[in-house]
Design an enzyme around this catalytic site. Structure first.
Site, PDB file in Angstrom:
ATOM      1  N   CYS A 271       0.814  -1.219   0.000  1.00  0.00           N
ATOM      2  CA  CYS A 271       0.000   0.000   0.000  1.00  0.00           C
ATOM      3  C   CYS A 271       0.847   1.269   0.000  1.00  0.00           C
ATOM      4  O   CYS A 271       0.639   2.168  -0.821  1.00  0.00           O
ATOM      5  CB  CYS A 271      -0.975  -0.018   1.174  1.00  0.00           C
ATOM      6  SG  CYS A 271      -0.225   0.086   2.816  1.00  0.00           S
ATOM      7  N   HIS A 319      -2.646   1.399   6.897  1.00  0.00           N
ATOM      8  CA  HIS A 319      -3.017   1.252   5.480  1.00  0.00           C
ATOM      9  C   HIS A 319      -3.194   2.634   4.867  1.00  0.00           C
ATOM     10  O   HIS A 319      -3.640   3.576   5.527  1.00  0.00           O
ATOM     11  CB  HIS A 319      -4.310   0.453   5.340  1.00  0.00           C
ATOM     12  CG  HIS A 319      -4.615   0.086   3.913  1.00  0.00           C
ATOM     13  ND1 HIS A 319      -3.906  -0.878   3.220  1.00  0.00           N
ATOM     14  CD2 HIS A 319      -5.521   0.578   3.027  1.00  0.00           C
ATOM     15  CE1 HIS A 319      -4.368  -0.986   1.992  1.00  0.00           C
ATOM     16  NE2 HIS A 319      -5.344  -0.105   1.849  1.00  0.00           N
ATOM     17  N   HIS A 331      -5.955   1.775  -4.204  1.00  0.00           N
ATOM     18  CA  HIS A 331      -5.060   1.253  -3.171  1.00  0.00           C
ATOM     19  C   HIS A 331      -4.656  -0.171  -3.502  1.00  0.00           C
ATOM     20  O   HIS A 331      -5.243  -0.822  -4.366  1.00  0.00           O
ATOM     21  CB  HIS A 331      -5.726   1.323  -1.785  1.00  0.00           C
ATOM     22  CG  HIS A 331      -6.840   0.325  -1.584  1.00  0.00           C
ATOM     23  ND1 HIS A 331      -7.073  -0.303  -0.387  1.00  0.00           N
ATOM     24  CD2 HIS A 331      -7.786  -0.158  -2.438  1.00  0.00           C
ATOM     25  CE1 HIS A 331      -8.111  -1.106  -0.489  1.00  0.00           C
ATOM     26  NE2 HIS A 331      -8.563  -1.042  -1.720  1.00  0.00           N
TER      27      HIS A 331
END
Length: 356
Positions: A271, A319, A331
């Site tokens: 990520c 994240h 993402h």
């Protein structure tokens, strides 16, 4: 008068003994089986499996960010160690050259130092010439003393550099050990998650993938998901000169590439690796981890989001995705998935920042 003696019991026949033993063993087996059933762990439901897999993936992603941070420090330690060793080698070479020069001078002085200065003056054919040479030797002696002092300083400097390099090497080894620990944690959690997912049926796994992926990657024109792809917002044109537009365009181009923990592209990403690479393509340098990227730019509230902003999730800021407008982000979700579109509200909100 009745007798109070205890009546003598008749011995059991062999058949009776066998029957009683059989009944006893059967009863014991039944009791054991029941007891084992009562204490056995119940089979988890698909919902429980999904919840546990989500938890494991979340833990693995947090460990991945710790791995990324440790790798940054390990790389820095390695570069520092290389620079120290190079500097020590250069100084050692200069030191050796100075020492060789001093050695040659000392040997020359030894060879010419057999006669004392008074006798040399008495035997000189031209006393003025001798005095001129004596003055020159005095100045040479002063220069030699300075050279000796310089060599001593050089020895100290090289020794200090080597001590510093030894400390840097110890730091590098510690960082490498931390990397191995985080790698073992990540791989252990991912292995457990895969084992749990294997308990689901194919339909259950497909439903989990669709739900946990937070959306799907746009399909090629004419493919089964072409209609869904057509409804996604078009990426802004990078020709407007906006850095944010170029970062978003890069993220769009990465859709469909696999998530691999620790990866920074170009073939796969995790990520924070994706957001770092996207903004690097726009000329902006971001740090490597989620918990450092959130502080790398201007913090923005959720109602002020603009395309290109970084959006962060979970209480540990583990994240990150890139906002693209219309409540959507791009993402890299987790292992086993690909870079894709997803709603911003699909995960617990932690904050947002706008790279400068």
């Amino acid at each position: 008068m009745a007798s109070h003696r205890k009546p003598r019991q008749r011995p059991l026949s062999s058949g009776t003994v066998r029957t009683a033993a059989t009944l006893a063993l059967a009863g014991a087996a039944t009791a054991t089986a029941f007891e084992g059933t009562s204490h056995a762990d119940p089979q988890p439901t698909p919902a429980q499996v999904k919840a546990e897999v989500d938890r494991l993936y979340g833990d693995a992603e947090a460990a991945t960010e710790r791995y990324n941070g440790a790798k940054v420090k390990a790389d820095e330690a390695e570069r520092g160690l290389t620079a120290l060793r190079d500097e020590a080698a250069r100084k050692a070479e200069r030191l050796n050259t100075a020492r060789r020069s001093l050695g040659s001078l000392a040997a020359s002085q030894y060879r010419s130092g057999g006669l004392g200065p008074t006798l040399q003056l008495a035997m000189a054919g031209d006393p003025q010439d001798y005095l001129d040479r004596a003055s020159l030797m005095t100045r040479a002696g002063d220069r030699t003393a300075a050279d000796v002092a310089s060599v001593r300083r050089g020895l100290d400097e090289v020794g200090q550099l080597r001590d510093k390099a030894a400390g840097q090497l110890a730091d590098l080894r510690a960082r490498q050990g931390e990397l191995e620990e985080q790698k073992a944690v990540i791989e252990g959690k991912l292995s457990t998650a895969r084992s749990l997912l294997a308990r689901l049926t194919a339909e259950e796994r497909a439903a989990y993938e669709a739900q946990s992926g937070g959306g799907t990657a746009p399909a090629a024109a004419g493919g089964p998901a072409a209609g869904k792809a057509a409804r996604t917002p078009a990426p802004p044109a990078p020709a407007d000169g906006s850095r944010a537009a170029r970062a978003v365009a890069f993220a769009y181009a990465a859709i469909g590439k696999p998530y691999v923990w620790g990866a920074t592209g170009p073939g796969s990403y995790d990520c924070s690796g994706l957001t770092q690479a996207a903004w690097r393509a726009a000329g902006v340098s971001l740090p490597r981890t989620t918990y450092t990227q959130i502080n790398a730019g201007q913090r923005v509230s959720r109602d002020q989001l603009a395309p290109g902003d970084l959006v962060f999730f979970y209480s540990g800021v583990t994240h990150v995705g890139m906002y693209i407008g219309n409540g959507q982000m791009i993402h890299a979700p987790r292992p086993g998935s690909t870079v894709r579109l997803a709603p911003v509200d699909s995960m617990p909100w932690a904050g947002a920042s706008r790279p400068a």
